[in-house]
Write an enzyme that holds these catalytic residues in place. Structure first.
Site, PDB file in Angstrom:
ATOM      1  N   GLY A 340       0.818  -1.207   0.000  1.00 57.72           N
ATOM      2  CA  GLY A 340       0.000   0.000   0.000  1.00 57.72           C
ATOM      3  C   GLY A 340       0.853   1.258   0.000  1.00 57.72           C
ATOM      4  O   GLY A 340       1.911   1.303  -0.624  1.00 57.72           O
ATOM      5  N   GLU A 364      22.264  -4.996 -20.388  1.00 55.15           N
ATOM      6  CA  GLU A 364      22.816  -6.308 -20.762  1.00 55.15           C
ATOM      7  C   GLU A 364      22.059  -6.904 -21.949  1.00 55.15           C
ATOM      8  O   GLU A 364      21.844  -8.111 -22.025  1.00 55.15           O
ATOM      9  CB  GLU A 364      22.778  -7.277 -19.566  1.00 55.15           C
ATOM     10  CG  GLU A 364      23.585  -6.788 -18.411  1.00 55.15           C
ATOM     11  CD  GLU A 364      24.784  -7.675 -18.090  1.00 55.15           C
ATOM     12  OE1 GLU A 364      25.306  -7.542 -16.997  1.00 55.15           O
ATOM     13  OE2 GLU A 364      25.224  -8.463 -18.947  1.00 55.15           O
ATOM     14  N   GLU A 368      14.075  -6.996 -25.945  1.00 57.64           N
ATOM     15  CA  GLU A 368      13.770  -7.203 -27.360  1.00 57.64           C
ATOM     16  C   GLU A 368      14.916  -7.974 -28.019  1.00 57.64           C
ATOM     17  O   GLU A 368      14.707  -8.911 -28.791  1.00 57.64           O
ATOM     18  CB  GLU A 368      13.546  -5.848 -28.055  1.00 57.64           C
ATOM     19  CG  GLU A 368      12.263  -5.132 -27.636  1.00 57.64           C
ATOM     20  CD  GLU A 368      12.269  -4.661 -26.175  1.00 57.64           C
ATOM     21  OE1 GLU A 368      13.336  -4.300 -25.657  1.00 57.64           O
ATOM     22  OE2 GLU A 368      11.186  -4.671 -25.557  1.00 57.64           O
TER      23      GLU A 368
END
Lengths: 388, 256, 333
Positions: A340, A364, A368
């Site tokens: 919360g 690193e 993609e």
């Protein structure tokens, strides 16, 4: 199949936990606030042999292999992501490039000091025009008699401002391109022309130092060519494979810490007269995270075992990095939700961990790029060439 | 100089619960650990070795898992360890007989160090017993050792302060936690500690000890449980009255 | 089938034989001759054990019984008080006891008792409990059973002492109050023994073990209810009186009373000391999870309905600063 850790690695894991709790955790908040690594932490890491874990003892290393390195990254990733990043840039890519590509003399000369933390390493690949496109680098090295003259700018270099030894990728023969025209060099801090450029102000992993590195006509002796002339690209790509696995291990630690904190807080936090852990909404977040953490742990440990038993692991390392960074991001995001408002305040470490986690999907090799690496490995048997 | 350090494997107290319904210890999640008190003794031994050379040998008595403690001692820096395989009840008398025999089999020692007893350690501290068994002087409550040209000195806790006394060798010392924490096992030692050549495995018969010498002097009975922790009590009265009452309660619990 | 005398003795919990001479019995040893309240309690425990076994209680006091309240020792349960000169070594004490064959030897768990007890048990071939909070006699076999505190005295383990003498090094603070029974009679004698002079000690400063929030056994936590600097001063005074460290909650941090390293709670340090005194803390989740491992939590604050009340072991509802000052005084005794 035996899934228990060997005894010596169990002891190492206990040692790591005690070290991290005693020496690193108390400094994590301060490092994040100041945006700089704590020199005491770096010194103690070195004194206790933690900056050379995977390397053979004959080079001053810990001799605990990739599995030992993954345990180190897992532990640090759960306590201080910045310190894990510092170690990852040092061991996982900086020294690793030297270890994988260096000659025997180079390893004997540089590795003992690097493994004991008397010197820190940085890995210099990324440039303004070359990140994921590693082959597009512009830094040039021109042969001049028995030495090379290196000129160029590298950016987003982790450990740049605190490193003593740099492994630098430079173009030596533009005509040949990545395959044969790129060479790695060992550059030392004291060499004329080496300077630290702009220091980055980052969103997370603020306790690790990242900067631009400027190489202005730095004269490097031929003895500092890392391995062979023209072999730089291959060495750097092989280095990145193990770097990715280490990052996956750090993500594992981060996700485990988030999960543990979620459980503990949910059991203690009372709302509507009972612990929020009794609410299904919270239980599901915990169950989902636990499932992902379990999968990631199996993946990381198995890949480390593949490295230690000399099996090819390019695909698996990519999967560890891709899946690990996403699991860590989801875990910490859920942890913020469970905690919360407390999870959103600067006072509590969950907020820091949330900022820290984001980079794992980027550095690193972006996620993609990892998908390309994995797809390439999967489709090659079918004659499909996967290219970015 | 040979320094023998007695080390025990105990149970991590954090992993032990008390079953009130069965009036016994719940050991289902118990994890063995090298007794932290003994690591202080090993640290003291390693520091003496670093200052004046010599050999540090850890002696560990126990069943199968105790080997891990012997290996951990090597990983922390002991030159070697002796693991005495003993499956029977390890009372103080039994442990003393085994360690004394090990010291003799090693060809003697100049200094024997032991830690305080741990929380769940019913065998108790061994130094006093060993000193009596070996007939050597006992240095109680040693916090630190100083190696000086004139010889070895011990700094020992004494009525809230400390006293410094020359160590006449051979001697036995009980080491209590001093200013320095025990070192972490070093990775390069961890890597080799499970290799051959660091831990010798002995047993009682090999050392010429017979059943009678190893008979336990004490055995464990059941648990005696105090009142269950009761939260939420309110102490009334003026601040002074409440303070007095609370001070009385906490004194009774030995918390003041 | 019938009882023989020894069975009957065992069932009755006592011996029919009148104790004679100085053999057998329960011996309480004060190596430095001091007979303070702690020793009187130890004599009382010796009395209880001797009654169950059917024997005498002897008090053996070194240093010629210097500072020995022999009358008090007899009222507390000793049948015979014996003095000797000097302080005994392990061997001297063992020589003394060898012929007398005591059933039990009780030593206080102080520096001298801890140094002598184990060696004595070893030399005499007896049995030892190095840390006893209580002693009992098993009614069937008449064996002496020590109760050894475990897990910070959350429970006590029964240690059955099999070989005589049963040597118990006893935590006198855990024993019940001393007897004071004026009708008791006893005698005082001198062993004519001259033990070793205690060695002289070169005193040096004790190498300090840094006391931090994590390692301190007592932590006083300052909170909002202390309202002002004078209130915080009361918290510091209390920490000083208890020999603990002062820490605080988020309010204390905001008020500048403490630094970030002294913040208790999930956002700071999670601590588990033996005793936490929370002053003016109403108990939010972060704070309560930060002290969940504490052995005992005392809360002093003004609101009887605050969340901390059911969570704390003891509550004082009122002005925390006023309580802190009164408690510091009470703790100093």
């Amino acid at each position: 199949m035996d899934f228990t850790l060997p005894k010596h690695l169990q002891l190492f894991k206990e040692m790591l936990k005690e070290f991290a709790e005693t020496e690193v955790r108390p400094k994590a908040k301060k490092m994040d606030a100041e945006g700089w690594p704590d020199p005491d932490v770096v010194r103690k890491l070195g004194e206790n042999g933690l900056l050379g874990i995977p390397f053979p003892t004959k080079y001053g290393g810990g001799g605990l292999g990739e599995m030992g390195y993954c345990l180190l990254m897992e532990t640090m990733g759960g306590v201080c992501t910045s310190t894990a990043t510092l170690i990852g840039a040092h061991i996982g890519i900086g020294v690793m490039a030297l270890y994988l590509g260096g000659t025997e003399e180079q390893k004997k000369k540089y590795m003992p000091d690097l493994c004991n933390g008397r010197k820190i390493a940085a890995f210099c690949l990324t440039e303004p025009g070359a990140g994921s496109d590693a082959a597009g680098i512009k830094t040039r090295a021109i042969k001049d008699g028995n030495s090379w003259v290196i000129t160029g700018n590298k950016i987003y270099i982790t450990n740049g401002p605190i490193a003593d030894v740099f492994t630098v990728l430079a173009v030596t023969d533009p005509a040949l391109g990545a395959r044969g025209g790129v060479t790695a060099f060992i550059v030392e801090k004291g060499m004329p022309g080496v300077s630290v450029g702009t220091v980055e102000h980052k969103m997370g992993i603020r306790g690790s130092a990242t900067s631009e590195m400027i190489f202005d006509e730095v004269v490097v002796p031929s003895a500092n060519v890392l391995g062979q002339v023209g072999a730089g690209f291959v060495t750097f790509m092989a280095t990145l494979d193990t770097g990715r696995l280490g990052l996956g291990a750090a993500c594992l630690g981060g996700a485990e810490a988030a999960l543990e904190s979620m459980c503990k807080y949910a059991a203690g936090r009372q709302q509507f007269g009972k612990p929020i852990a009794e609410k299904q909404a919270i239980q599901w977040m915990i169950a989902d995270t636990a499932s992902e953490v379990e999968a990631l742990r199996s993946m990381v440990y198995r890949t480390a075992w593949m490295v230690d038993t000399n099996q090819p692991y390019t695909k698996e390392a990519g999967i560890c990095k891709l899946f690990g960074s996403e699991v860590a991001a989801r875990a910490i995001n859920r942890a913020v939700q469970v905690h919360g408002a407390l999870g959103y305040t600067r006072d509590f470490w969950i907020e820091r961990a949330w900022r820290d986690a984001r980079i794992a999907e980027i550095f690193e090799g972006t996620n993609e790029i990892q998908r390309i690496v994995i797809a390439e490995q999967m489709l090659r048997p079918y004659g499909v060439r996967v290219r970015p | 100089m040979r320094i023998v350090v007695c080390m025990k494997q105990g149970i991590d107290p954090k992993t032990v619960k008390i079953s009130r319904s069965r009036e016994e210890l719940d050991l289902r999640e118990a994890r063995p650990q090298t007794q932290p008190e003994d690591k202080h003794a090993l640290e003291a031994a390693l520091r003496i070795r670093e200052a004046r050379g010599g050999e540090v040998v850890a002696v560990v008595v126990g069943s199968r898992s105790a080997e891990d403690t012997a290996r951990e001692a090597v990983a922390m820096g002991a030159d070697k360890a002796v693991w005495i395989v003993y499956k029977g009840q390890r009372s103080g008398k039994t442990m003393t007989a085994l360690v004394k025999a090990a010291v003799e089999r090693l060809g003697g020692a100049d200094l024997v160090l032991a830690g305080q007893g741990g929380d769940l350690d019913t065998a108790g501290p061994l130094a006093g017993r060993l000193a009596a068994a070996l007939g050597w002087p006992l240095i109680a409550d040693a916090l630190r050792f100083d190696v000086e040209p004139a010889g070895l000195y011990a700094v020992a806790a004494f009525e809230g302060k400390a006293t410094r006394l020359p160590v006449v060798l051979p001697a036995v010392a009980e080491v209590i936690p001093g200013a320095e924490r025990p070192r972490y096992p070093h990775p390069s030692r961890i890597a080799v500690a499970w290799n051959d050549g660091y831990v010798e495995t002995w047993n009682a018969a090999e050392m010429g000890l017979e059943e009678e010498a190893l008979a336990a002097d004490a055995e464990m009975g059941g648990l005696v449980l105090g009142a269950e922790r009761q939260r939420g009590q309110v102490i009334g009265g003026s601040p002074e009255q409440a303070a007095e009452e609370l001070a009385g309660i906490l004194r009774g619990k030995r918390l003041l | 089938m019938g009882f023989d005398l020894s069975d009957l003795q065992a069932l009755m919990g006592g011996s029919f034989e009148e104790p004679t001479g100085e053999s057998g019995g329960v011996w309480v040893v004060s190596p430095d001759g001091l007979i303070d309240d702690a020793m009187l309690r130890l004599i009382g425990k010796g009395r209880v054990v001797a009654d169950a076994l059917g024997g005498y209680v002897y008090l053996l006091a070194g240093c010629n019984g210097a500072g020995a309240d022999t009358e008090g020792a007899i009222r507390a349960g000793a049948d015979k008080v014996l003095t000797a000169g000097g302080m005994p070594t392990v061997n001297e004490l063992a020589d003394f006891f060898r012929e007398r064959q005591p059933q039990a030897v009780l030593l206080p768990r102080n520096r001298l008792g801890k140094a002598l007890g184990p060696g004595l048990a070893q030399t005499l071939g007896g049995s030892l409990c190095p840390y006893a909070a209580d002693l009992a006699v098993d009614p069937i076999y008449q064996r002496i059973v020590a109760h050894q505190p475990i897990l910070d005295d959350a429970a006590r383990m029964q240690v059955i002492l099999l070989a005589a003498p049963a040597v118990a090094v006893m935590e006198t603070a855990l024993l019940p109050a001393a007897f004071n029974e004026p009708w008791r009679q006893g005698e005082v004698g001198d062993t004519q023994l001259m033990w070793s002079e205690p060695p002289s000690h070169e005193m040096v400063d004790r190498p300090a073990r840094p006391i931090t929030l994590k390692t301190s056994p007592v932590v006083v936590v300052a909170g909002q209810g202390l309202t002002d600097d004078a209130g915080f001063a009361a918290a510091m005074e209390l920490a000083d009186a208890l020999g603990g460290v002062v820490a605080g909650d988020v309010t204390a941090l905001d008020m500048g009373w403490i630094g970030e390293e002294s913040l208790v709670g999930l956002t700071g340090e999670t601590i588990g000391p033996e005793l936490v005194i929370a002053l003016g803390v109403d108990g939010d989740t972060s704070f309560m999870m930060g002290v969940a491992e504490a052995g005992c939590l005392v809360a002093a604050q003004a609101d009887a309905g605050a969340p901390i009340v059911p969570f704390a072991d003891y509550n004082v509802v009122g002005d925390p600063a006023e309580f802190a000052r009164a408690f510091a005084k009470a703790a100093r005794g």
